[in-house]
Motif scaffolding. Structure first.
Motif, PDB file in Angstrom:
ATOM      1  N   THR A 137       6.051   1.164   2.293  1.00  0.00           N
ATOM      2  CA  THR A 137       5.485   2.060   1.327  1.00  0.00           C
ATOM      3  C   THR A 137       6.465   3.084   1.131  1.00  0.00           C
ATOM      4  O   THR A 137       6.526   3.824   0.026  1.00  0.00           O
ATOM      5  CB  THR A 137       4.052   2.348   1.627  1.00  0.00           C
TER       6      THR A 137
ATOM      7  N   ILE B 203      -0.901   2.912  -4.926  1.00  0.00           N
ATOM      8  CA  ILE B 203      -1.972   2.586  -3.732  1.00  0.00           C
ATOM      9  C   ILE B 203      -2.827   3.738  -3.847  1.00  0.00           C
ATOM     10  O   ILE B 203      -2.581   4.813  -3.303  1.00  0.00           O
ATOM     11  CB  ILE B 203      -1.335   2.063  -2.359  1.00  0.00           C
TER      12      ILE B 203
ATOM     13  N   LEU C 296      -3.480   6.346  -0.331  1.00  0.00           N
ATOM     14  CA  LEU C 296      -2.460   5.900   0.713  1.00  0.00           C
ATOM     15  C   LEU C 296      -2.128   7.060   1.590  1.00  0.00           C
ATOM     16  O   LEU C 296      -1.796   6.733   2.727  1.00  0.00           O
ATOM     17  CB  LEU C 296      -0.996   5.575  -0.136  1.00  0.00           C
TER      18      LEU C 296
END
Length: 205
Positions: free
Chosen positions: A132, A142, A145
């Motif tokens: 990520t 997302i 996150l």
């Protein structure tokens, strides 16, 4: 220019061959000869300023059209295009680099003993955090996150402290401890608002 007969002085035409009065032959006036000029020196041949399209360039010999050697095929390494996203903040470097380092420690630990499902799950989570960060441009947004990243890193750091507390201190445990510690510090800096930009390209997770 007028002409006169040398015998009787009668004016005659320029093209007359005989005097119309006395009949004396008249000699034609010789044509003025143009001064002889020496031949102008011919200019030395100069080098062509315009090169042939296939002329030698940079020491390479010229080859006729259609006879060029085939271009080398690009290697497999030159065709690899890894879409990395370089972090631009201190917290992103700490989180991404720390998670990758901790994942390496967990991976080494998996090969040094029996496979533990908890360690395997931790490995997947740490690799996911690193992805990520370093591949954020290729991932969709997302939700939550940052909160999930902080929770996983605190749990992973607790696991590392637990192993050290039990006297398990090998190379894998050291990588896990250093990696999760750095990543947890980066996540805390991000949450507390003490993050610092470092310059670069891309966006942090």
């Amino acid at each position: 220019m007028p002409r006169f007969c040398p015998n009787c002085g009668t004016e005659v035409y320029e093209s007359a061959l005989f005097c119309p009065s006395c009949g004396l032959p008249i000699e034609p006036v010789p044509e003025a000869e143009s001064p002889v000029t020496p031949d102008a020196p011919q200019a030395a041949p100069t080098a062509r300023t315009e090169a042939h399209p296939g002329a030698a360039v940079e020491g390479r010999p010229w080859t006729p059209p259609g006879m060029e050697p085939p271009a080398p095929e690009p290697s497999a390494l030159s065709q690899i295009n890894v879409p990395l996203t370089m972090p631009v903040t201190l917290s992103a470097w700490l989180i991404g680099g720390g998670a990758a380092l901790a994942a390496l420690g967990v991976l080494i630990g998996l090969f040094s003993g029996p496979i533990n499902p908890i360690e395997l799950l931790l490995l997947v989570a740490l690799i996911g955090i690193a992805v990520t960060v370093f591949f954020s441009d290729r991932l969709p947004a997302i939700p939550h996150l940052r909160l999930a990243t902080l929770a996983v890193l605190l749990v992973a750091f607790g696991v590392a402290l637990d192993r050290i507390g039990f006297g398990i201190l090998g190379f894998a445990e050291l990588l896990l401890f250093l990696g999760t510690g750095a990543a947890a510090i980066g996540a805390l800096l991000l949450e507390l608002g003490y993050d610092q930009p470092l310059g670069g390209r891309g966006t942090p997770a």
